[in-house]
Design an enzyme around this catalytic site. Structure first.
Site, PDB file in Angstrom:
ATOM      1  N   TYR A 133      -5.114  -8.275  -5.830  1.00 31.66           N
ATOM      2  CA  TYR A 133      -5.695  -6.815  -5.914  1.00 31.66           C
ATOM      3  C   TYR A 133      -7.105  -7.017  -6.923  1.00 31.66           C
ATOM      4  O   TYR A 133      -8.260  -6.681  -6.324  1.00 31.66           O
ATOM      5  CB  TYR A 133      -4.858  -5.910  -6.525  1.00 31.66           C
ATOM      6  CG  TYR A 133      -5.345  -4.622  -6.795  1.00 31.66           C
ATOM      7  CD1 TYR A 133      -5.487  -3.905  -5.583  1.00 31.66           C
ATOM      8  CD2 TYR A 133      -5.841  -4.097  -8.074  1.00 31.66           C
ATOM      9  CE1 TYR A 133      -5.755  -2.323  -6.015  1.00 31.66           C
ATOM     10  CE2 TYR A 133      -6.127  -2.895  -8.162  1.00 31.66           C
ATOM     11  CZ  TYR A 133      -6.278  -1.879  -7.260  1.00 31.66           C
ATOM     12  OH  TYR A 133      -6.736  -0.837  -7.339  1.00 31.66           O
ATOM     13  N   ALA A 134      -7.131  -7.671  -7.939  1.00 29.36           N
ATOM     14  CA  ALA A 134      -8.272  -8.017  -8.644  1.00 29.36           C
ATOM     15  C   ALA A 134      -9.231  -8.738  -8.019  1.00 29.36           C
ATOM     16  O   ALA A 134     -10.543  -8.344  -8.059  1.00 29.36           O
ATOM     17  CB  ALA A 134      -7.958  -8.821 -10.079  1.00 29.36           C
ATOM     18  N   ALA A 135      -8.952  -9.723  -7.355  1.00 32.02           N
ATOM     19  CA  ALA A 135      -9.975 -10.377  -6.508  1.00 32.02           C
ATOM     20  C   ALA A 135     -10.530  -9.576  -5.489  1.00 32.02           C
ATOM     21  O   ALA A 135     -11.800  -9.658  -5.283  1.00 32.02           O
ATOM     22  CB  ALA A 135      -9.217 -11.720  -5.728  1.00 32.02           C
TER      23      ALA A 135
HETATM   24  N1  LIG Z   1      -4.424   5.061  -8.903  1.00 32.49           N
HETATM   25  C1  LIG Z   1      -4.934   4.157  -9.704  1.00 32.49           C
HETATM   26  O1  LIG Z   1      -4.659   3.986 -10.942  1.00 32.49           O
HETATM   27  C2  LIG Z   1      -6.208   3.286  -9.188  1.00 32.49           C
HETATM   28  C3  LIG Z   1      -6.676   2.758 -10.042  1.00 32.49           C
HETATM   29  C4  LIG Z   1      -7.882   1.974  -9.795  1.00 32.49           C
HETATM   30  C5  LIG Z   1      -8.501   1.980  -8.449  1.00 32.49           C
HETATM   31  N2  LIG Z   1      -7.656   2.760  -7.383  1.00 32.49           N
HETATM   32  C6  LIG Z   1      -8.056   2.368  -6.139  1.00 32.49           C
HETATM   33  O2  LIG Z   1      -8.432   3.889  -5.579  1.00 32.49           O
HETATM   34  C7  LIG Z   1      -8.070   3.833  -4.138  1.00 32.49           C
HETATM   35  C8  LIG Z   1      -7.049   5.265  -3.773  1.00 32.49           C
HETATM   36  O3  LIG Z   1      -5.865   4.663  -4.746  1.00 32.49           O
HETATM   37  P1  LIG Z   1      -4.699   5.850  -4.886  1.00 32.49           P
HETATM   38  O4  LIG Z   1      -4.252   5.758  -6.100  1.00 32.49           O
HETATM   39  O5  LIG Z   1      -5.161   7.046  -4.303  1.00 32.49           O
HETATM   40  O6  LIG Z   1      -3.674   5.187  -3.709  1.00 32.49           O
HETATM   41  P2  LIG Z   1      -2.593   5.698  -2.743  1.00 32.49           P
HETATM   42  O7  LIG Z   1      -2.227   7.095  -3.445  1.00 32.49           O
HETATM   43  O8  LIG Z   1      -1.423   4.474  -2.660  1.00 32.49           O
HETATM   44  O9  LIG Z   1      -3.308   6.109  -1.622  1.00 32.49           O
HETATM   45  C9  LIG Z   1      -3.838   4.966  -0.820  1.00 32.49           C
HETATM   46  C10 LIG Z   1      -4.486   5.560   0.557  1.00 32.49           C
HETATM   47  O10 LIG Z   1      -5.196   4.389   1.396  1.00 32.49           O
HETATM   48  C11 LIG Z   1      -4.456   4.702   2.459  1.00 32.49           C
HETATM   49  N3  LIG Z   1      -4.465   3.337   3.221  1.00 32.49           N
HETATM   50  C12 LIG Z   1      -3.786   2.118   2.858  1.00 32.49           C
HETATM   51  N4  LIG Z   1      -4.013   1.284   3.800  1.00 32.49           N
HETATM   52  C13 LIG Z   1      -4.767   1.850   4.781  1.00 32.49           C
HETATM   53  C14 LIG Z   1      -5.219   1.085   5.893  1.00 32.49           C
HETATM   54  N5  LIG Z   1      -4.974  -0.094   6.511  1.00 32.49           N
HETATM   55  N6  LIG Z   1      -6.161   2.002   6.691  1.00 32.49           N
HETATM   56  C15 LIG Z   1      -6.422   3.161   6.256  1.00 32.49           C
HETATM   57  N7  LIG Z   1      -5.920   3.711   5.137  1.00 32.49           N
HETATM   58  C16 LIG Z   1      -5.142   2.995   4.145  1.00 32.49           C
HETATM   59  C17 LIG Z   1      -3.532   5.361   2.516  1.00 32.49           C
HETATM   60  O11 LIG Z   1      -2.893   5.833   3.601  1.00 32.49           O
HETATM   61  P3  LIG Z   1      -1.157   5.946   3.959  1.00 32.49           P
HETATM   62  O12 LIG Z   1      -1.122   7.381   3.434  1.00 32.49           O
HETATM   63  O13 LIG Z   1      -1.301   6.021   5.567  1.00 32.49           O
HETATM   64  O14 LIG Z   1      -0.625   4.896   3.344  1.00 32.49           O
HETATM   65  C18 LIG Z   1      -3.600   6.343   1.307  1.00 32.49           C
HETATM   66  O15 LIG Z   1      -4.381   7.456   1.808  1.00 32.49           O
HETATM   67  C19 LIG Z   1      -7.556   2.519  -3.709  1.00 32.49           C
HETATM   68  O16 LIG Z   1      -8.661   1.698  -3.308  1.00 32.49           O
HETATM   69  C20 LIG Z   1      -7.219   1.963  -5.295  1.00 32.49           C
HETATM   70  O17 LIG Z   1      -7.181   0.660  -5.302  1.00 32.49           O
HETATM   71  C21 LIG Z   1      -6.737   3.520  -7.966  1.00 32.49           C
END
Ligand SMILES: NC(=O)c1ccc[n+]([C@@H]2O[C@H](COP(=O)([O-])OP(=O)(O)OC[C@H]3O[C@@H](n4cnc5c(N)ncnc54)[C@H](OP(=O)(O)O)[C@@H]3O)[C@@H](O)[C@H]2O)c1
Length: 253
Positions: A160-162
């Site tokens: 993930y970090a990469a």
């Molecule tokens: N939450 C945190 O603390 C945090 C911190 C730093 C960065 N982020 C980043 O912020 C972003 C959103 O995170 P979140 O916390 O909202 O995550 P989340 O609640 O797990 O939601 C992930 C979203 O990505 C979609 N997704 C996953 N794989 C996909 C694919 N192959 N094609 C299209 N959509 C896909 C999921 O769709 P489905 O519903 O269909 O699975 C969902 O809408 C991510 O990039 C994450 O790495 C989050």
């Protein structure tokens, strides 16, 4: 100097990936509140999302588009359909992402590839799909959601970090390529945000993390959406290649 032949539209068209829940939902809602026409990208349950979007204030400017980052054809199809319906794509938010956390000794190659494919190759596919139309209209705002661990690294999250560090370097490179075309390319790097992604963290991890966050709480999707709205604004045209941390002070540059 402003290009006089390149009048900006009254209504900007935005596309957000993974907009059905979590940060993506908050970001898409925020862009709708800012007055944009917003395409909520989702890879499943489109009908359920359509009714939720219709119920939002400004929901008449919201559209749902099927988009799976693992599937190039669905990405190209989504962008083509937006261009067909709205004639332009002004704002892209690369939000969708996944985790497959494991210590490296236990990590399979598939765990590594899967995360890189969605979190890094996915945004590459998205940016490539919107770049030509943005260059043609001489305007664009590309904003990708990375993570604090893209800079700091994190045990158990080498994949993930990469992917997130790569996303930041990728964004800076594209910013260099398209700076003269009215297109900015930036990154928002969240710390710990209350979503499904962090909901499963054990109490021991959560309390340890909270001790290291100066504001002593997790952030909200709306707080990420606020930074995205700022970067998506036409007035943010002098900010490009930037990584904006939104992490409660967890890691200071
Ligand atoms: N939450 C945190 O603390 C945090 C911190 C730093 C960065 N982020 C980043 O912020 C972003 C959103 O995170 P979140 O916390 O909202 O995550 P989340 O609640 O797990 O939601 C992930 C979203 O990505 C979609 N997704 C996953 N794989 C996909 C694919 N192959 N094609 C299209 N959509 C896909 C999921 O769709 P489905 O519903 O269909 O699975 C969902 O809408 C991510 O990039 C994450 O790495 C989050």
């Amino acid at each position: 100097m402003r290009d006089k032949d390149n009048a900006l539209p009254a209504l900007f068209t935005a596309l957000v990936t993974g907009a059905n829940r979590g940060i993506g939902w908050a970001v898409a809602k925020g862009l709708l509140e800012a007055g944009h026409q917003v395409y909520f990208g989702c890879r499943s349950k489109e009908e359920e999302l359509k009714s939720r979007v219709a119920d939002l204030p400004g929901g008449e400017r919201g559209e749902v588009v099927r988009l799976d980052l693992n599937d190039s054809a669905s990405i190209d199809g989504a962008v083509e359909s937006i261009l067909h319906r709205s004639g332009r794509v002004d704002i892209l938010v690369n939000n969708a992402g996944i985790v497959r956390d494991k210590l490296l000794v236990r990590m399979e190659e598939a765990d590594f590839r899967e995360v890189i494919d969605v979190n890094l190759v996915g945004p590459f596919r998205m940016v490539r799909a919107v770049l030509r139309p943005m260059m043609k209209q001489r305007y664009g705002r590309i904003i990708s959601i990375s993570s604090v661990v893209g800079t700091t690294g994190n045990a158990g999250q080498a994949n993930y970090a990469a992917s997130k560090g790569g996303l930041e370097a990728f964004s800076k490179s594209v910013a260099l390529e398209v700076g003269t075309r009215g297109i900015t390319v930036n990154v928002v790097a969240p710390g710990f945000i209350e979503t499904d992604m962090t909901a499963g963290l054990p109490e021991s991890v959560t309390s340890g993390v909270l001790d290291r966050i100066p504001v002593r709480r997790f952030g909200t999707g709306e707080e990420i959406a606020h930074a995205v709205r700022f970067l998506a604004d036409p007035a943010a045209g002098y900010i490009t290649g930037a990584v904006i941390p939104v992490n409660g002070g967890l890691a200071m540059p």
